[in-house]
Write a protein that holds these residues in place. Structure first.
Motif, mmCIF file in Angstrom:
data_model
loop_
_atom_site.group_PDB
_atom_site.id
_atom_site.type_symbol
_atom_site.label_atom_id
_atom_site.label_comp_id
_atom_site.label_asym_id
_atom_site.label_seq_id
_atom_site.Cartn_x
_atom_site.Cartn_y
_atom_site.Cartn_z
ATOM 1 N N GLY A 175 0.821 -1.204 0.000
ATOM 2 C CA GLY A 175 0.000 0.000 0.000
ATOM 3 C C GLY A 175 0.852 1.248 0.000
ATOM 4 N N ASN A 176 0.375 2.297 0.681
ATOM 5 C CA ASN A 176 1.107 3.564 0.751
ATOM 6 C C ASN A 176 2.240 3.465 1.754
ATOM 7 O OD1 ASN A 176 -0.598 4.843 -1.121
ATOM 8 N ND2 ASN A 176 -2.095 5.306 0.487
ATOM 9 N N LEU A 177 3.371 4.082 1.401
ATOM 10 C CA LEU A 177 4.545 4.071 2.261
ATOM 11 C C LEU A 177 4.856 5.480 2.747
ATOM 12 C CD1 LEU A 177 6.930 1.723 0.232
ATOM 13 C CD2 LEU A 177 5.790 1.201 2.395
ATOM 14 N N PRO A 178 5.566 5.605 3.874
ATOM 15 C CA PRO A 178 6.010 6.942 4.302
ATOM 16 C C PRO A 178 6.890 7.585 3.235
ATOM 17 C CG PRO A 178 6.318 5.311 6.053
ATOM 18 C CD PRO A 178 5.944 4.551 4.827
ATOM 19 N N ALA A 179 6.834 8.904 3.142
ATOM 20 C CA ALA A 179 7.601 9.637 2.113
ATOM 21 C C ALA A 179 9.054 9.747 2.526
ATOM 22 C CB ALA A 179 6.987 11.017 1.898
ATOM 23 N N LEU A 180 9.720 8.609 2.582
ATOM 24 C CA LEU A 180 11.139 8.549 2.923
ATOM 25 C C LEU A 180 11.886 8.025 1.704
ATOM 26 C CD1 LEU A 180 13.149 8.968 5.281
ATOM 27 C CD2 LEU A 180 12.890 6.525 5.784
ATOM 28 N N PRO A 181 12.837 8.795 1.164
ATOM 29 C CA PRO A 181 13.517 8.368 -0.063
ATOM 30 C C PRO A 181 14.115 6.975 0.012
ATOM 31 C CG PRO A 181 14.034 10.659 0.414
ATOM 32 C CD PRO A 181 13.257 10.153 1.593
ATOM 33 N N LEU A 182 14.520 6.546 1.200
ATOM 34 C CA LEU A 182 15.088 5.203 1.340
ATOM 35 C C LEU A 182 14.125 4.119 0.880
ATOM 36 C CD1 LEU A 182 16.964 5.068 4.763
ATOM 37 C CD2 LEU A 182 17.932 4.749 2.499
ATOM 38 N N LEU A 183 12.832 4.351 1.055
ATOM 39 C CA LEU A 183 11.829 3.330 0.762
ATOM 40 C C LEU A 183 11.380 3.346 -0.694
ATOM 41 C CD1 LEU A 183 9.631 3.666 3.965
ATOM 42 C CD2 LEU A 183 11.614 2.188 3.564
ATOM 43 N N ALA A 184 11.970 4.192 -1.513
ATOM 44 C CA ALA A 184 11.571 4.249 -2.923
ATOM 45 C C ALA A 184 11.929 2.972 -3.665
ATOM 46 C CB ALA A 184 12.234 5.450 -3.601
ATOM 47 N N ALA A 185 12.869 2.191 -3.134
ATOM 48 C CA ALA A 185 13.283 0.961 -3.803
ATOM 49 C C ALA A 185 12.315 -0.188 -3.591
ATOM 50 C CB ALA A 185 14.674 0.546 -3.319
ATOM 51 N N VAL A 186 11.376 -0.040 -2.677
ATOM 52 C CA VAL A 186 10.443 -1.127 -2.381
ATOM 53 C C VAL A 186 9.569 -1.383 -3.604
ATOM 54 C CG1 VAL A 186 8.523 -1.864 -0.908
ATOM 55 C CG2 VAL A 186 10.452 -0.601 0.076
ATOM 56 N N PRO A 187 9.467 -2.644 -4.068
ATOM 57 C CA PRO A 187 8.640 -2.941 -5.250
ATOM 58 C C PRO A 187 7.176 -2.582 -5.016
ATOM 59 C CG PRO A 187 10.089 -4.783 -4.712
ATOM 60 C CD PRO A 187 10.172 -3.820 -3.574
ATOM 61 N N GLY A 188 6.465 -2.308 -6.087
ATOM 62 C CA GLY A 188 5.051 -1.996 -5.992
ATOM 63 C C GLY A 188 4.214 -3.230 -5.714
ATOM 64 N N ASP A 189 2.952 -3.015 -5.335
ATOM 65 C CA ASP A 189 2.049 -4.123 -5.023
ATOM 66 C C ASP A 189 1.887 -5.054 -6.225
ATOM 67 O OD1 ASP A 189 1.756 -3.037 -2.573
ATOM 68 O OD2 ASP A 189 -0.262 -2.248 -2.879
#
Length: 411
Positions: free
Chosen positions: A286-300
Motif C-alpha cells: 500500500g502507501n509508504l512513508p515519504a522517505l527516499p530510502l523506501l523508494a526501492a520497495v517494489p510496488g504491489d
C-alpha cells in the motif's frame, strides 16, 4: 659519521647533544583501571550525544517551530534510540534503532575500550574484567541519566531500557577494544581450537557476502525507481539545511533497509507496517512513508521470477565463500595432512551456522516499532525462519566448497 647518526637533530639543523649514555624516554604512569574506564566511557558518551544534538540543532535552524532545547532533547532521544531504548511519543512507541548511528556509537565504544586499556596498562585477567565492567556500567549510567533528563511531557523514555541497551552495547564493543589493546584477544585466539578459529573469519565472509548481495539488490531497485526518489524530495521540499538532516536520517537507517532486503533474499521477506508484506512471492504494502530510502520497495502485486532464483543462489554463493576461506586457512595449518575432506566440510558447515546466527541477531536489531497504528511493526517479522533458510543454503555451499578444496589439494 656514527656521531652524526647518533645525535637527533644533527641531520635536520636541530640542536646537537653531547655524546653520552642514552636517556630513557619519559613514560606516563598508568592510571587506575576504574578511572581509565570512567574517562573512556564518558568520552564516548559525550561524542555520540554531541553528534546527535548537533544534527538536531541543524534541523531546528531550518524549522519554523520549536525551541533549541526541544531540538537537543530530540537529538538525545535519537542517541538513546540507537541503543534500542524504546522512546514513547504521545502514547506511541518508537523502537527502530538507526543502525548506522548504532555502528558509529559501537566504533566509538571500541576506541574507548582501547583507550581504557592503553592508559591503564591493564593486562591481568582481574584488571581486564574490572575495566570492562566499569566501562559498561559508567556508560549505562550515563544513558540512564540522559533518559531521565530527556523525558518530559509527551516524550517518555524508560531509564531501565536506556541503561540495559547502552550497557550491553558498551560491554560488547568496549570489551572488544580492551581485549585487542591489551593483547588478550590474541591470546584467546591462540587458545581457541583451530577449527573454530578458522570458522569465525569464514562466517564473517559469509555475512559480508549476503549483505553485499542485499546492498546490490537494493541499489539496483533504487536506481530503477529513482524518479520516485526525486518525487519524494519535491514533496518534502526540505530546503538545503533540511536536506542535510534528511540525508543524516537516511544514512542512519540505511543498514536497517539493507537488512530488510536480507530477509527478502532469504524468502520470508519483511514488512513496513502491520498487514504489509514484501517478499519474493509478492508484495502487498500500500502507501509508504515519504522517505527516499523506501523508494526501492517494489510496488504491489507479483514479483519477477529472478527474485525467487536469488533466494536459492545467494545463500549457496555466500556459503561457498565461507567454505573457500575456511578451506584455505585449514590447508595452511600444519595438521592439514591428517584431516580428511569430511573434516573440512564440517568446518564449513560450522562457519555457516555462525553466519546464520550473526544474521539473525542483525535482523532482530533492525526491526521494531516506528510509530502508532500501522507503523507499529517494521522489519523482518520472520527473522528466525529467514536465518534458518540462509543457514541451510550456506551450510550446503560451505561444506561443498571446503570439502572440494581439500579433495583437489589431496589429488
Amino acid at each position: 659519521m656514527s656521531d652524526m647518526l647518533s645525535r637527533p637533530g644533527a641531520r635536520d639543523g636541530g640542536s646537537h647533544q653531547a655524546p653520552g649514555p642514552a636517556q630513557p624516554a619519559p613514560t606516563v604512569p598508568p592510571r587506575p583501571v576504574v578511572v581509565a574506564a570512567v574517562v573512556g566511557a564518558g568520552a564516548c558518551l559525550l561524542a555520540g550525544l554531541l553528534a546527535c544534538a548537533a544534527v538536531a540543532v541543524v534541523g531546528w535552524l531550518a524549522a519554523t517551530f520549536g525551541g533549541a532545547s526541544g531540538a537537543v532533547r530530540a537529538g538525545a532521544s535519537v542517541w538513546l534510540l540507537a541503543h534500542k531504548a524504546g522512546v514513547g511519543l504521545n502514547g506511541a512507541t518508537i523502537s527502530v534503532a538507526p543502525l548506522g548511528l548504532t555502528a558509529f556509537v559501537a566504533w566509538c565504544l571500541y576506541r574507548g575500550g582501547r583507550f581504557t586499556a592503553r592508559i591503564s596498562a591493564a593486562d591481568r585477567t582481574k584488571d581486564l574484567v574490572t575495566a570492562a565492567g566499569a566501562f559498561a556500567a559508567t556508560y549505562g549510567l550515563g544513558a540512564l541519566i540522559i533518559a531521565l533528563l530527556t523525558s518530559e511531557g509527551a516524550l517518555k523514555i524508560s531509564p531501565l531500557s536506556a541503561f540495559l541497551g547502552a550497557a550491553s552495547l558498551a560491554l560488547v564493543a568496549g570489551t572488544a577494544g580492551i581485549l585487542v589493546e591489551s593483547g588478550a584477544a590474541a591470546d584467546i585466539a591462540d587458545a581457541t581450537p583451530t577449527g573454530l578459529r578458522d570458522a569465525v573469519p569464514a562466517a564473517a565472509a559469509a555475512v559480508l557476502t549476503v549483505l553485499g548481495f542485499a546492498s546490490l539488490l537494493y541499489a539496483v531497485l533504487l536506481a530503477i525507481r529513482f524518479s520516485r526518489v526525486t518525487a519524494m524530495l519535491d514533496l518534502l521540499d526540505t530546503g538545503v539545511v533540511g536536506s542535510v538532516v534528511l540525508f543524516a536520517i537516511c544514512l542512519g537507517l540505511l543498514p536497517n533497509v539493507v537488512l530488510y532486503f536480507v530477509g527478502f533474499l532469504a524468502g520470508p521477506g519483511f514488512q513496513l507496517g502491520i498487514g504489509t508484506s514484501i517478499a519474493p512471492t509478492g508484495v502487498d504494502v500500500g502507501n509508504l512513508p515519504a522517505l527516499p530510502l523506501l523508494a526501492a520497495v517494489p510496488g504491489d502485486g507479483g514479483t519477477p521470477t529472478y527474485f525467487l532464483v536469488l533466494t536459492a543462489v545467494v545463500p549457496l554463493v555466500a556459503g561457498a565463500v565461507a567454505g573457500l576461506v575456511v578451506g584455505r586457512r585449514g590447508l595452511a595449518a600444519p595438521e592439514s595432512f591428517a584431516l580428511g575432506w569430511d573434516a573440512f566440510a564440517l568446518r564449513g558447515a560450522m562457519s555457516a551456522l555462525l553466519a546464520a546466527v550473526g544474521l539473525l541477531v542483525l535482523m532482530l536489531l533492525a526491526g521494531g516499532s516506528a510509530g502508532p497504528g500501522r507503523m507499529a511493526d517494521f522489519g523482518v517479522g520472520s527473522a528466525l525462519p529467514a536465518a534458518g533458510l540462509l543457514g541451510a543454503g550456506m551450510a550446503i555451499g560451505a561444506a561443498a566448497a571446503a570439502g572440494a578444496l581439500k579433495i583437489r589439494k589431496s589429488s
